[in-house]
Design an enzyme around this catalytic site. Structure first.
Site, mmCIF file in Angstrom:
data_model
loop_
_atom_site.group_PDB
_atom_site.id
_atom_site.type_symbol
_atom_site.label_atom_id
_atom_site.label_comp_id
_atom_site.label_asym_id
_atom_site.label_seq_id
_atom_site.Cartn_x
_atom_site.Cartn_y
_atom_site.Cartn_z
ATOM 1 N N ASN A 1 0.870 -1.183 0.000
ATOM 2 C CA ASN A 1 0.000 0.000 0.000
ATOM 3 C C ASN A 1 0.903 1.229 0.000
ATOM 4 O O ASN A 1 1.519 1.543 1.011
ATOM 5 C CB ASN A 1 -0.885 -0.034 1.260
ATOM 6 C CG ASN A 1 -1.697 1.235 1.415
ATOM 7 O OD1 ASN A 1 -1.831 2.024 0.482
ATOM 8 N ND2 ASN A 1 -2.251 1.423 2.610
ATOM 9 N N LYS B 1 0.058 4.265 -0.224
ATOM 10 C CA LYS B 1 -0.601 5.437 0.385
ATOM 11 C C LYS B 1 -0.396 6.675 -0.496
ATOM 12 O O LYS B 1 -0.333 6.553 -1.704
ATOM 13 C CB LYS B 1 -0.090 5.673 1.809
ATOM 14 C CG LYS B 1 -0.098 4.405 2.655
ATOM 15 C CD LYS B 1 0.065 4.706 4.117
ATOM 16 C CE LYS B 1 0.292 3.424 4.883
ATOM 17 N NZ LYS B 1 0.145 3.585 6.314
ATOM 18 N N HIS C 1 -9.360 0.821 4.994
ATOM 19 C CA HIS C 1 -8.051 1.034 5.630
ATOM 20 C C HIS C 1 -8.225 1.935 6.857
ATOM 21 O O HIS C 1 -9.076 2.827 6.862
ATOM 22 C CB HIS C 1 -7.075 1.678 4.636
ATOM 23 C CG HIS C 1 -5.670 1.687 5.152
ATOM 24 N ND1 HIS C 1 -5.216 2.653 6.009
ATOM 25 C CD2 HIS C 1 -4.652 0.811 4.967
ATOM 26 C CE1 HIS C 1 -3.953 2.385 6.318
ATOM 27 N NE2 HIS C 1 -3.588 1.272 5.704
ATOM 28 N N GLU D 1 -6.692 4.377 7.930
ATOM 29 C CA GLU D 1 -6.591 5.831 7.701
ATOM 30 C C GLU D 1 -7.899 6.373 7.124
ATOM 31 O O GLU D 1 -8.275 7.515 7.379
ATOM 32 C CB GLU D 1 -5.387 6.125 6.791
ATOM 33 C CG GLU D 1 -4.091 5.963 7.576
ATOM 34 C CD GLU D 1 -2.944 5.352 6.796
ATOM 35 O OE1 GLU D 1 -2.940 5.427 5.556
ATOM 36 O OE2 GLU D 1 -2.046 4.780 7.442
ATOM 37 N N GLY E 1 2.516 2.173 10.558
ATOM 38 C CA GLY E 1 3.398 3.318 10.354
ATOM 39 C C GLY E 1 4.116 3.774 11.605
ATOM 40 O O GLY E 1 4.722 4.842 11.626
ATOM 41 N N GLU F 1 -5.065 -5.253 10.651
ATOM 42 C CA GLU F 1 -4.060 -4.205 10.824
ATOM 43 C C GLU F 1 -4.328 -3.458 12.123
ATOM 44 O O GLU F 1 -5.141 -2.522 12.149
ATOM 45 C CB GLU F 1 -4.123 -3.219 9.656
ATOM 46 C CG GLU F 1 -3.891 -3.842 8.302
ATOM 47 C CD GLU F 1 -3.363 -2.816 7.317
ATOM 48 O OE1 GLU F 1 -2.221 -2.991 6.856
ATOM 49 O OE2 GLU F 1 -4.052 -1.825 7.031
ATOM 50 N N SER G 1 3.631 -2.173 10.260
ATOM 51 C CA SER G 1 5.092 -2.164 10.400
ATOM 52 C C SER G 1 5.737 -3.501 10.041
ATOM 53 O O SER G 1 6.756 -3.887 10.630
ATOM 54 C CB SER G 1 5.505 -1.698 11.802
ATOM 55 O OG SER G 1 5.036 -0.370 12.016
HETATM 56 C C1 PEP Z 1 -0.606 -0.035 5.810
HETATM 57 O O1 PEP Z 1 -0.569 1.070 5.299
HETATM 58 O O2 PEP Z 1 -1.556 -0.778 5.565
HETATM 59 C C2 PEP Z 1 0.499 -0.436 6.682
HETATM 60 C C3 PEP Z 1 0.456 -1.597 7.262
HETATM 61 O O3 PEP Z 1 1.528 0.468 6.845
HETATM 62 P P1 PEP Z 1 2.973 0.172 7.538
HETATM 63 O O4 PEP Z 1 3.466 -1.140 6.956
HETATM 64 O O5 PEP Z 1 3.827 1.326 7.118
HETATM 65 O O6 PEP Z 1 2.754 0.076 8.983
#
Ligand code: PEP
Length: 251
Positions: free
Chosen positions: A9, A11, A95, A97, A173, A167, A213
């Site tokens: 992803n 973003k 997601h 966000e 992040g 997630e 992460s």
């Molecule tokens: C994501 O954006 O779905 C995500 C898991 O980001 P990150 O791997 O940077 O934590």
């Protein structure tokens, strides 16, 4: 176990040249690796360029969002037909966000997921708890609620194209990955729930990704869990070397 599925992803990152370079760099690195399904999810405006860059490779493309209507007066929105037109196979819905920064509800996410399936895209339904919800021992209730509401009305046949991504919001992040045990516990709970909502066979075949992460150093440990079928990767998917290493580790 289902075939592993690793998705990146991107973003709101990259630019036109960077998106094309990232996609073609990945296509070169992954040539010949067929044992893992791989997708990249660039920003809308770079989908076309990325489609060109990955043409002929085994990498598929996904969008980061979708609108549930086909067309019309919905300024700024993108339909399923448009995404298919530029060669998307997948779309991320729900997601964290979009839930927590942009205020999307479970009902809206369900409409998006349903529109994606009906229109021929494979949705990745993201679910996950906030830190305060984990600390209040609400993780299972929150995640189960998001799964049930996100999948409302989805038939057993339609489940064949659905991926669920767990997630934990506090791990996205932040550099804080869920421990392997924390990930496995929630993935196993989601799979039990899918067995209740559908049946054991559908629960067994539905791919459940972990996201938060994930990086080269923790890929093997996360993927060693029986209920972790893949990864949804943010930051580490923006570097060809890191993302390719993760995919090769899984392969
Ligand atoms: C994501 O954006 O779905 C995500 C898991 O980001 P990150 O791997 O940077 O934590």
């Amino acid at each position: 176990m289902a075939k592993p599925f690793i998705a990146g992803n991107w973003k709101m990152n990259t630019d036109a040249a960077g998106a094309a370079a990232l996609a073609s760099g990945l296509a070169n690195e992954l040539a010949g690796i067929g044992s893992v399904d791989v997708a990249v999810c660039p920003p809308f405006v770079y989908l076309q360029a990325v489609a060109t860059a990955i043409a002929g490779s085994q990498i598929k493309m996904g969008a980061q969002d979708i609108y549930f209507e086909d067309k019309g007066a919905f300024t700024g929105e993108i339909s399923c037909g448009m995404l298919k037109d530029v060669c998307c196979s997948y779309v991320i819905v729900g997601h964290s966000e979009r839930r927590h920064v942009l205020g999307e509800t479970d009902e809206l996410i369900n409409r998006k997921l349903t529109a994606a399936i009906t229109g021929g895209l494979q949705p990745i339904l993201c679910v996950g708890e906030l830190l305060e919800q984990r600390e209040a021992a609400q993780t299972d209730a929150v995640v189960a609620g998001q799964v049930k509401k996100g999948l409302a009305g989805v038939t057993p046949e339609q489940m064949q194209v659905v991926t669920v991504a767990y997630e934990p919001v506090w791990a996205i992040g932040t550099g804080k990955t869920a421990t392997s045990q924390q990930a496995q516990e929630v993935h196993a709970m989601i799979r039990r729930l899918l067995a209740e909502l559908y049946d054991e066979s559908i629960a067994g075949k539905t791919r459940i990704q972990y996201g938060g992460s994930a990086k080269p150093a923790n890929t093997a440990e996360l993927m060693a869990n029986p209920d972790v079928d893949g990864l949804l990767v943010g930051g580490a998917s923006l570097k060809v070397a890191d993302f390719a290493t993760m995919i090769k580790t899984v392969a």
